[in-house]
Design an enzyme around this catalytic site. Structure first.
Site, PDB file in Angstrom:
ATOM      1  N   CYS A 297     -65.665 -14.439  38.891  1.00  0.00           N
ATOM      2  CA  CYS A 297     -65.505 -14.284  37.443  1.00  0.00           C
ATOM      3  C   CYS A 297     -65.593 -15.641  36.758  1.00  0.00           C
ATOM      4  O   CYS A 297     -65.241 -16.666  37.347  1.00  0.00           O
ATOM      5  CB  CYS A 297     -64.163 -13.623  37.138  1.00  0.00           C
ATOM      6  SG  CYS A 297     -63.993 -13.188  35.393  1.00  0.00           S
TER       7      CYS A 297
ATOM      8  N   CYS B 143     -58.018 -15.529  33.796  1.00  0.00           N
ATOM      9  CA  CYS B 143     -56.802 -14.866  33.321  1.00  0.00           C
ATOM     10  C   CYS B 143     -55.663 -15.108  34.319  1.00  0.00           C
ATOM     11  O   CYS B 143     -55.838 -14.880  35.524  1.00  0.00           O
ATOM     12  CB  CYS B 143     -57.031 -13.361  33.162  1.00  0.00           C
ATOM     13  SG  CYS B 143     -58.463 -12.994  32.138  1.00  0.00           S
TER      14      CYS B 143
ATOM     15  N   CYS C 260     -54.697 -12.127  36.622  1.00  0.00           N
ATOM     16  CA  CYS C 260     -55.798 -11.378  37.243  1.00  0.00           C
ATOM     17  C   CYS C 260     -55.340 -10.711  38.553  1.00  0.00           C
ATOM     18  O   CYS C 260     -54.739 -11.352  39.406  1.00  0.00           O
ATOM     19  CB  CYS C 260     -56.960 -12.324  37.545  1.00  0.00           C
ATOM     20  SG  CYS C 260     -58.365 -11.487  38.293  1.00  0.00           S
TER      21      CYS C 260
HETATM   22  S1  SF4 Z   1     -58.731 -10.308  34.723  1.00  0.00           S
HETATM   23 FE1  SF4 Z   1     -59.726 -11.431  36.406  1.00  0.00          FE
HETATM   24  S2  SF4 Z   1     -61.693 -10.442  36.640  1.00  0.00           S
HETATM   25 FE2  SF4 Z   1     -60.899  -9.811  34.635  1.00  0.00          FE
HETATM   26  S3  SF4 Z   1     -61.748 -11.294  33.172  1.00  0.00           S
HETATM   27 FE3  SF4 Z   1     -59.788 -12.077  33.819  1.00  0.00          FE
HETATM   28  S4  SF4 Z   1     -60.191 -13.458  35.536  1.00  0.00           S
HETATM   29 FE4  SF4 Z   1     -61.987 -12.161  35.235  1.00  0.00          FE
END
Ligand code: SF4
Length: 349
Positions: A71, A75, A78
């Site tokens: 990604c 986040c 995540c």
């Molecule tokens: S939650 Fe994880 S997979 Fe989804 S956008 Fe954020 S970093 Fe990327």
């Protein structure tokens, strides 16, 4: 007279004993084989698998295929992190999807990581097209952070896509920066609104997913959600998963994002006027999704971590799904089955 009768009776008794013995001798190997087989079956791994298959006979009606873990966002909470960079070859992924369709799949959701990262969205586009045109699935959907989607993708593949869900946890760009739901200084919200417009233009149902955490729990998002008018607004309570966003081997430490059940309920109550809101507490969320990882292994979340089954490509769907930990009753209770084909949504594009 008495003597001859006694002799005749003895002969009869002897004949009966011999025939009974014959029957026993001929039947006993069958009895022996059956008993031994049953005992052996229940004590072996094969027997356990057979038992599980009977107990857990379930259909993979709705499947979430996280074909990549990579990604471009970071986040902090995540729960499907970049632990590998593996992606199956396209033809193998298609083979797995066909197996799922043959086992009863009606809805596929492609997720990640960020699914538009692989081959600039072409890998995803090929799978979306394959599922709609070849497999004729009633519903094909994607969950994306929205940052990599280009208009030409909609032009090429939009027809085959039923639903596009874009993740957005806050309508304040500064909060998105704090969460990590962004790339550099780019505005996540600009992307969100741009994609909303494309969904309308190319007739793809638009959905929003939000993770409620310590940074956004006090926000009132009503105005923006009404303006964006998604078909569904999924609101998740931030969830800890050992090995993903909690624990020693995890790539994230999400503890500081976790909110209580009470905080989550307050957020949901604050938005009770939004009719498309679908709330999911930790309890509802944990085992109510059939999740396939990048190797097409089902992930069992019952122990608070993701324990993988064998790959459906190696053992087939029936054997692998026994180890998915999927709670079908909770899937139905949380409204997992809904009108998910855009042809049936009667949308006013
Ligand atoms: S939650 Fe994880 S997979 Fe989804 S956008 Fe954020 S970093 Fe990327």
């Amino acid at each position: 007279m008495v003597f001859s009768s006694a002799v005749a009776f003895s002969k009869l008794l002897l004949r009966l004993c011999i025939s009974t013995l014959r029957v026993f001798v001929s039947v006993s190997p069958i009895v022996w084989r059956w008993t031994a087989g049953a005992l052996k079956g229940t004590s072996s791994a094969h027997g356990i698998l057979e038992e599980r298959k009977v107990q857990n006979a379930m259909t993979p009606t709705s499947v979430n295929y996280h074909f990549t873990r990579r990604c471009n966002y970071k986040c902090g909470f995540c729960f499907h992190t970049a632990k590998t960079s593996f992606v199956l070859p396209l033809e193998e992924a298609k083979r797995g999807l066909r197996l799922l369709k043959e086992a009863g799949m009606e809805k596929i959701n492609f997720s990640g990581g960020e699914p538009f990262l692989q081959d600039k969205g072409e890998f995803l586009g090929e799978l979306v097209q394959y599922c709609k045109q070849e497999l004729q699935l009633p519903s094909v959907s994607i969950v994306s952070n929205g940052s990599m989607i280009k208009e030409k993708w909609f032009q090429k593949y939009g027809d085959c896509l039923d639903i596009l869900a874009v993740s957005c946890d806050s309508f304040d760009d500064a909060t998105n920066q704090l969460i990590g739901r962004t790339q550099g200084r780019k505005s996540h919200l600009d992307n969100l609104y741009r994609i909303r417009g494309w969904c309308q233009q190319y007739k793809v149902a638009f959905k929003i997913n939000s993770v409620i955490n310590t940074f956004d729990a006090d926000e009132d998002m009503t105005e923006h959600i009404i303006k964006l008018n998604p078909v569904r607004w999924k609101v998740f309570q931030c969830l800890l998963i050992d090995g993903e966003n909690a624990g020693e081997t995890a790539l994230r430490e999400a503890e500081r994002f976790v909110i209580s059940g009470q905080q989550f309920r307050e957020f949901v109550d604050r938005h009770s006027s939004v009719s498309c809101l679908v709330p999911e507490s930790n309890e509802k969320m944990r085992n109510s999704y059939l999740i396939l990882d990048e190797y097409m292994r089902f992930l069992d979340c019952r122990e608070g971590r993701k324990d993988p089954s064998k790959s459906i490509l190696d053992v087939g769907v029936t054997d692998a799904i026994c180890f998915s930990g999927f709670d079908e009753a909770m899937f139905l209770e949380r409204g997992g089955k809904y009108v998910w084909s855009k042809a049936d949504m009667k949308l006013d594009w």
